[in-house]
Design an enzyme around this catalytic site. Structure first.
Site, PDB file in Angstrom:
ATOM      1  N   ASP A 111       0.870  -1.274   0.033  1.00 13.96           N
ATOM      2  CA  ASP A 111       0.079   0.061   0.093  1.00 13.96           C
ATOM      3  C   ASP A 111       0.847   1.393   0.054  1.00 13.96           C
ATOM      4  O   ASP A 111       2.020   1.412   0.811  1.00 13.96           O
ATOM      5  CB  ASP A 111      -0.885   0.048   1.026  1.00 13.96           C
ATOM      6  CG  ASP A 111      -2.118   1.041   1.057  1.00 13.96           C
ATOM      7  OD1 ASP A 111      -3.283   0.422   0.760  1.00 13.96           O
ATOM      8  OD2 ASP A 111      -1.774   2.069   1.112  1.00 13.96           O
ATOM      9  N   ILE A 112       0.582   2.259  -0.880  1.00 13.26           N
ATOM     10  CA  ILE A 112       1.158   3.366  -0.724  1.00 13.26           C
ATOM     11  C   ILE A 112       1.082   4.128   0.354  1.00 13.26           C
ATOM     12  O   ILE A 112       2.173   5.037   0.604  1.00 13.26           O
ATOM     13  CB  ILE A 112       0.805   4.380  -2.089  1.00 13.26           C
ATOM     14  CG1 ILE A 112       1.873   5.461  -2.676  1.00 13.26           C
ATOM     15  CG2 ILE A 112      -0.816   5.053  -1.730  1.00 13.26           C
ATOM     16  CD1 ILE A 112       1.321   5.786  -3.968  1.00 13.26           C
ATOM     17  N   ASN A 114     -13.085  -3.742   2.234  1.00 11.82           N
ATOM     18  CA  ASN A 114     -13.858  -2.617   2.484  1.00 11.82           C
ATOM     19  C   ASN A 114     -14.751  -2.550   1.193  1.00 11.82           C
ATOM     20  O   ASN A 114     -14.342  -2.420   0.074  1.00 11.82           O
ATOM     21  CB  ASN A 114     -13.223  -1.325   2.632  1.00 11.82           C
ATOM     22  CG  ASN A 114     -12.178  -1.153   3.776  1.00 11.82           C
ATOM     23  OD1 ASN A 114     -12.851  -1.429   4.984  1.00 11.82           O
ATOM     24  ND2 ASN A 114     -11.045  -0.570   3.736  1.00 11.82           N
ATOM     25  N   GLY A 166     -15.752   2.711   3.634  1.00 10.14           N
ATOM     26  CA  GLY A 166     -14.761   3.592   3.376  1.00 10.14           C
ATOM     27  C   GLY A 166     -14.052   3.056   2.199  1.00 10.14           C
ATOM     28  O   GLY A 166     -12.942   3.441   1.830  1.00 10.14           O
ATOM     29  N   GLN A 167     -14.620   2.140   1.248  1.00 11.92           N
ATOM     30  CA  GLN A 167     -13.966   1.917  -0.002  1.00 11.92           C
ATOM     31  C   GLN A 167     -13.657   2.961  -0.741  1.00 11.92           C
ATOM     32  O   GLN A 167     -14.740   3.890  -1.190  1.00 11.92           O
ATOM     33  CB  GLN A 167     -14.922   0.840  -0.866  1.00 11.92           C
ATOM     34  CG  GLN A 167     -14.079   0.356  -2.095  1.00 11.92           C
ATOM     35  CD  GLN A 167     -14.910  -0.571  -2.929  1.00 11.92           C
ATOM     36  OE1 GLN A 167     -16.101  -1.046  -2.518  1.00 11.92           O
ATOM     37  NE2 GLN A 167     -14.327  -1.112  -3.912  1.00 11.92           N
ATOM     38  N   SER A 168     -12.290   3.127  -1.321  1.00 14.89           N
ATOM     39  CA  SER A 168     -11.985   4.255  -2.098  1.00 14.89           C
ATOM     40  C   SER A 168     -11.523   3.843  -3.512  1.00 14.89           C
ATOM     41  O   SER A 168     -11.397   4.954  -4.212  1.00 14.89           O
ATOM     42  CB  SER A 168     -10.750   5.434  -1.308  1.00 14.89           C
ATOM     43  OG  SER A 168      -9.692   4.426  -1.122  1.00 14.89           O
ATOM     44  N   HIS A 190     -10.046  -5.125  -3.624  1.00 16.65           N
ATOM     45  CA  HIS A 190      -8.865  -5.519  -3.068  1.00 16.65           C
ATOM     46  C   HIS A 190      -8.834  -5.763  -1.765  1.00 16.65           C
ATOM     47  O   HIS A 190      -9.705  -5.412  -0.560  1.00 16.65           O
ATOM     48  CB  HIS A 190      -7.947  -4.087  -3.182  1.00 16.65           C
ATOM     49  CG  HIS A 190      -8.696  -2.931  -2.521  1.00 16.65           C
ATOM     50  ND1 HIS A 190      -9.634  -2.357  -3.273  1.00 16.65           N
ATOM     51  CD2 HIS A 190      -8.622  -2.212  -1.516  1.00 16.65           C
ATOM     52  CE1 HIS A 190      -9.950  -1.156  -2.721  1.00 16.65           C
ATOM     53  NE2 HIS A 190      -9.327  -1.134  -1.304  1.00 16.65           N
ATOM     54  N   HIS A 218      -6.819  -5.879   1.908  1.00 14.92           N
ATOM     55  CA  HIS A 218      -5.887  -5.523   2.614  1.00 14.92           C
ATOM     56  C   HIS A 218      -5.337  -6.510   3.734  1.00 14.92           C
ATOM     57  O   HIS A 218      -6.008  -7.445   4.204  1.00 14.92           O
ATOM     58  CB  HIS A 218      -6.477  -4.476   3.607  1.00 14.92           C
ATOM     59  CG  HIS A 218      -6.931  -3.134   2.810  1.00 14.92           C
ATOM     60  ND1 HIS A 218      -6.162  -1.806   2.855  1.00 14.92           N
ATOM     61  CD2 HIS A 218      -8.083  -2.836   2.246  1.00 14.92           C
ATOM     62  CE1 HIS A 218      -6.846  -1.092   2.307  1.00 14.92           C
ATOM     63  NE2 HIS A 218      -8.340  -1.478   1.919  1.00 14.92           N
TER      64      HIS A 218
HETATM   65  P1  5GP Z   1      -9.801   1.071   0.443  1.00 16.64           P
HETATM   66  O1  5GP Z   1      -9.973   2.451   1.375  1.00 16.64           O
HETATM   67  O2  5GP Z   1     -10.706   1.551  -0.934  1.00 16.64           O
HETATM   68  O3  5GP Z   1     -10.377   0.024   1.141  1.00 16.64           O
HETATM   69  O4  5GP Z   1      -8.215   1.119   0.012  1.00 16.64           O
HETATM   70  C1  5GP Z   1      -7.611   1.736  -1.011  1.00 16.64           C
HETATM   71  C2  5GP Z   1      -6.055   1.591  -0.685  1.00 16.64           C
HETATM   72  O5  5GP Z   1      -5.385   1.956  -1.606  1.00 16.64           O
HETATM   73  C3  5GP Z   1      -5.587   2.469   0.475  1.00 16.64           C
HETATM   74  O6  5GP Z   1      -5.098   1.897   1.581  1.00 16.64           O
HETATM   75  C4  5GP Z   1      -4.633   3.346  -0.267  1.00 16.64           C
HETATM   76  O7  5GP Z   1      -3.623   4.028   0.467  1.00 16.64           O
HETATM   77  C5  5GP Z   1      -4.394   2.460  -1.505  1.00 16.64           C
HETATM   78  N1  5GP Z   1      -3.869   3.177  -2.723  1.00 16.64           N
HETATM   79  C6  5GP Z   1      -4.340   4.299  -3.254  1.00 16.64           C
HETATM   80  N2  5GP Z   1      -3.810   4.629  -4.408  1.00 16.64           N
HETATM   81  C7  5GP Z   1      -2.747   3.843  -4.348  1.00 16.64           C
HETATM   82  C8  5GP Z   1      -1.613   3.718  -5.485  1.00 16.64           C
HETATM   83  O8  5GP Z   1      -1.379   4.548  -6.492  1.00 16.64           O
HETATM   84  N3  5GP Z   1      -0.670   2.746  -5.222  1.00 16.64           N
HETATM   85  C9  5GP Z   1      -0.715   2.014  -3.837  1.00 16.64           C
HETATM   86  N4  5GP Z   1       0.308   1.298  -4.037  1.00 16.64           N
HETATM   87  N5  5GP Z   1      -1.549   2.065  -3.203  1.00 16.64           N
HETATM   88  C10 5GP Z   1      -2.597   2.984  -3.369  1.00 16.64           C
END
Ligand code: 5GP
Ligand code: ZN
Length: 113
Positions: free
Chosen positions: A29-30, A86, A92-94, A99, A101
């Site tokens: 994760d970034i 998520n 909080g899916q973004s 994916h 985690h």
């Molecule tokens: P969500 O909130 O959708 O469950 O998780 C999305 C995750 O993707 C977040 O933890 C966020 O830090 C990660 N993320 C978003 N953009 C990037 C990216 O460009 N590269 C990587 N490696 N992770 C990303």
């Protein structure tokens, strides 16, 4: 294809890869929330768990067993780790490419925020 995680799967955007096979990519994760924070995605675009069907059963199972493998790779099996999917706004899916985690390296609270 505008999807960020499709671009990572296609290597159009760089990521630190932890595992790859014909179906899945796992990458760090970034913005990690713990010492270990890896995301496991299918190479094929799927928005979320809410969009999965019976045809995705093997793929979803493979994501979970890949989480086990990542935890082993990261040395987190004995101390424990968390797997999170998520799904949708309340969770909080973004990023709208499913994916999983894999988070480890510190004690975590329950219930989640
Ligand atoms: P969500 O909130 O959708 O469950 O998780 C999305 C995750 O993707 C977040 O933890 C966020 O830090 C990660 N993320 C978003 N953009 C990037 C990216 O460009 N590269 C990587 N490696 N992770 C990303
Ligand atoms: Zn995608």
């Amino acid at each position: 294809m505008a999807c960020l995680f499709c671009k990572i799967a296609n290597k159009e955007i760089p990521a630190k890869i932890a595992h790859e096979d014909e179906d899945l990519v796992a990458f760090h994760d970034i913005n990690p929330v713990a010492a270990t924070h890896v995301l496991i995605i299918p190479k094929r675009h799927l928005v979320s768990l809410a969009d999965a069907t019976e045809a995705d059963q093997a793929l979803l199972g493979k994501m979970l067993l890949t989480a086990k493998r990542i935890a082993e790779q990261e040395g987190r099996t004995a101390e424990g780790f968390r797997t999170v999917l998520n799904t949708g706004p309340n969770a909080g899916q973004s990023v709208f490419h499913i994916h999983m985690h894999v988070i480890g390296g510190r004690p975590m609270a329950w219930p989640p925020g």
